[in-house]
Design a protein around this motif. Structure first.
Motif: not given
Length: 208
Positions: A14-34
């Motif tokens: 198995m391969v375990y991968l992690h992206n530490f960027y908080l909101n890769p899908m730019f969901d409005p419920s999460g932190p976004r740069p705007g």
């Protein structure tokens, strides 16, 4: 964080991968740069109708000069080599007034707040966030230096170089945001890529 990576891609590991960027899908419920933008307007591809399979962000400069938007990332690993990665497309002639399109800002070991790592597209060189400071580093999106110009960025990644390279073997060009469980033998890379694009979290567990 431990990684289990097989010696060859036909194995059963198995391969375990992690992206530490908080909101890769730019969901409005999460932190976004705007929420913290300077001299630029910010738009989100995830809000298009119909929504894009490759959600991203675009920054348009208001006045000539430096423009940027940022997101605090207190959970980024310290004393660990990291890379930034993104797909980018700018208006013809567009370039940031300073630095790179995507950057990590933080304190260095001398106590100076500065750019620790940056990329204009693809994967950055490795950088390390010192562990002795408590202030959270920032992931920063820069706008072009000229009024009216736009930069588009998508597939944002912050994490280990080995994870990003493994992602490119699995699903090149896809957004890294999901929890992908093992597929049966013969499930196919195309099917895995489609699942990857539709997923909505920031960890993957993938079949080797």
């Amino acid at each position: 964080m431990a990684f289990l990576i097989p010696e060859n891609r036909k194995g059963k590991g198995m391969v375990y991968l992690h992206n530490f960027y908080l909101n890769p899908m730019f969901d409005p419920s999460g932190p976004r740069p705007g929420a913290d933008a300077h001299n630029c307007t910010v738009g989100y591809v995830s809000e298009y109708k119909p929504p894009s399979l490759y959600p991203g962000v675009n920054l348009t400069t208001i006045n000539d000069g430096d423009g940027f938007a940022q997101v605090p990332h207190p959970g980024l690993p310290r004393e660990t080599p990291l890379v930034l990665a993104a797909n980018t497309y700018a208006d013809e002639g567009g370039r940031p007034l300073h630095g790179s399109w995507l950057e990590c800002w933080g304190y260095d070991r001398s106590g100076t707040w500065r750019t620790l790592g940056g990329t204009n597209g693809g994967m950055s060189a490795e950088f390390t966030i010192p562990g002795e400071r408590k202030e959270p580093p920032q992931i920063v999106f820069r706008a072009p230096g000229k009024a009216g110009q736009r930069i588009n960025m998508w597939c944002i990644f912050v994490g280990a170089k080995a994870d990003y390279e493994e992602l490119q073997l699995l699903a090149p060009g896809s957004p890294f945001a999901g929890n992908l469980m093992p597929l049966p033998l013969g499930g196919g890379w195309l099917k895995r890529r489609r699942l990857a694009v539709r997923a909505h979290r920031s960890d993957w567990v993938v079949a080797a």
